[in-house]
Design an enzyme around this catalytic site. Structure first.
Site, short mmCIF file in Angstrom:
data_model
loop_
_atom_site.label_atom_id
_atom_site.label_comp_id
_atom_site.label_asym_id
_atom_site.label_seq_id
_atom_site.Cartn_x
_atom_site.Cartn_y
_atom_site.Cartn_z
N TYR A 18 -27.54 -54.00 -51.06
CA TYR A 18 -26.22 -53.39 -50.92
C TYR A 18 -25.89 -52.58 -52.18
O TYR A 18 -25.44 -51.44 -52.09
CB TYR A 18 -25.17 -54.48 -50.69
CG TYR A 18 -23.78 -53.95 -50.46
CD1 TYR A 18 -23.36 -53.60 -49.18
CD2 TYR A 18 -22.88 -53.79 -51.51
CE1 TYR A 18 -22.08 -53.10 -48.95
CE2 TYR A 18 -21.60 -53.29 -51.30
CZ TYR A 18 -21.21 -52.95 -50.02
OH TYR A 18 -19.95 -52.45 -49.81
N HIS A 22 -25.50 -48.35 -52.62
CA HIS A 22 -24.30 -47.72 -53.19
C HIS A 22 -24.62 -46.97 -54.49
O HIS A 22 -23.99 -45.95 -54.77
CB HIS A 22 -23.19 -48.75 -53.39
CG HIS A 22 -22.46 -49.03 -52.13
ND1 HIS A 22 -22.93 -49.90 -51.17
CD2 HIS A 22 -21.30 -48.53 -51.64
CE1 HIS A 22 -22.09 -49.93 -50.15
NE2 HIS A 22 -21.08 -49.10 -50.41
N TYR A 41 -12.33 -45.32 -55.97
CA TYR A 41 -12.74 -46.30 -54.96
C TYR A 41 -13.72 -47.28 -55.61
O TYR A 41 -14.77 -46.87 -56.11
CB TYR A 41 -13.40 -45.56 -53.81
CG TYR A 41 -13.78 -46.36 -52.58
CD1 TYR A 41 -13.63 -47.73 -52.49
CD2 TYR A 41 -14.30 -45.70 -51.47
CE1 TYR A 41 -13.99 -48.43 -51.35
CE2 TYR A 41 -14.66 -46.39 -50.32
CZ TYR A 41 -14.50 -47.74 -50.27
OH TYR A 41 -14.85 -48.43 -49.13
N TRP A 76 -23.57 -43.56 -42.19
CA TRP A 76 -23.51 -44.53 -43.30
C TRP A 76 -23.31 -45.94 -42.75
O TRP A 76 -23.95 -46.89 -43.19
CB TRP A 76 -22.39 -44.15 -44.27
CG TRP A 76 -22.26 -45.11 -45.41
CD1 TRP A 76 -21.31 -46.07 -45.59
CD2 TRP A 76 -23.12 -45.22 -46.55
NE1 TRP A 76 -21.51 -46.76 -46.75
CE2 TRP A 76 -22.63 -46.26 -47.36
CE3 TRP A 76 -24.27 -44.53 -46.96
CZ2 TRP A 76 -23.23 -46.63 -48.56
CZ3 TRP A 76 -24.86 -44.91 -48.16
CH2 TRP A 76 -24.35 -45.95 -48.94
N TRP A 77 -22.41 -46.08 -41.78
CA TRP A 77 -22.18 -47.40 -41.20
C TRP A 77 -23.44 -47.93 -40.54
O TRP A 77 -23.76 -49.11 -40.66
CB TRP A 77 -21.03 -47.35 -40.20
CG TRP A 77 -19.69 -47.16 -40.82
CD1 TRP A 77 -19.32 -47.36 -42.13
CD2 TRP A 77 -18.51 -46.74 -40.15
NE1 TRP A 77 -18.00 -47.07 -42.30
CE2 TRP A 77 -17.47 -46.69 -41.11
CE3 TRP A 77 -18.23 -46.39 -38.83
CZ2 TRP A 77 -16.18 -46.33 -40.78
CZ3 TRP A 77 -16.93 -46.01 -38.52
CH2 TRP A 77 -15.93 -45.98 -39.49
#
Length: 104
Positions: A18, A22, A41, A76-77
């Site tokens: 993960y 990112h 963000y 992306w999802w």
């Protein structure tokens, strides 16, 4: 500017992957978020529960609510779905967190 906070849930054993994904965020996704009026963000990890806590700032005229329809966001999802709890369309399960205190 509005502040949005929510939590998501990682699956066991995927923290490093993960983080890597990112760290290598797609330039087109980064541009899309900026174009939607999203700034500052951040995503935080509770290592004990694998809960992710996200906080972002959005312009008053942000188009954040339109992101679920954008092809880059959907890609992306799909890319992230194996790593976290998701809905049927691979959108991450997001649980909104109401603000109860802010110190500026």
């Amino acid at each position: 500017m509005m502040i949005h906070a929510f939590k998501m849930q990682l699956k066991p054993g995927v923290v490093d992957e993960y983080r890597r994904r990112h760290d290598e965020i797609w330039p087109e996704l980064s541009a899309l978020l900026t174009e939607a009026g999203i700034h500052d963000y951040s995503i935080f990890l509770d290592e004990d529960t694998l809960s992710l806590f996200a906080v972002l700032k959005a312009d008053e005229n942000s188009t954040r609510d339109q992101l679920p329809d954008h092809p880059v966001m959907k890609r992306w999802w799909d890319h992230m779905a194996p790593l976290m709890e998701v809905q049927a369309d691979n959108r991450p399960v997001e649980i909104p967190l109401p603000m109860i205190f802010h110190h500026a």
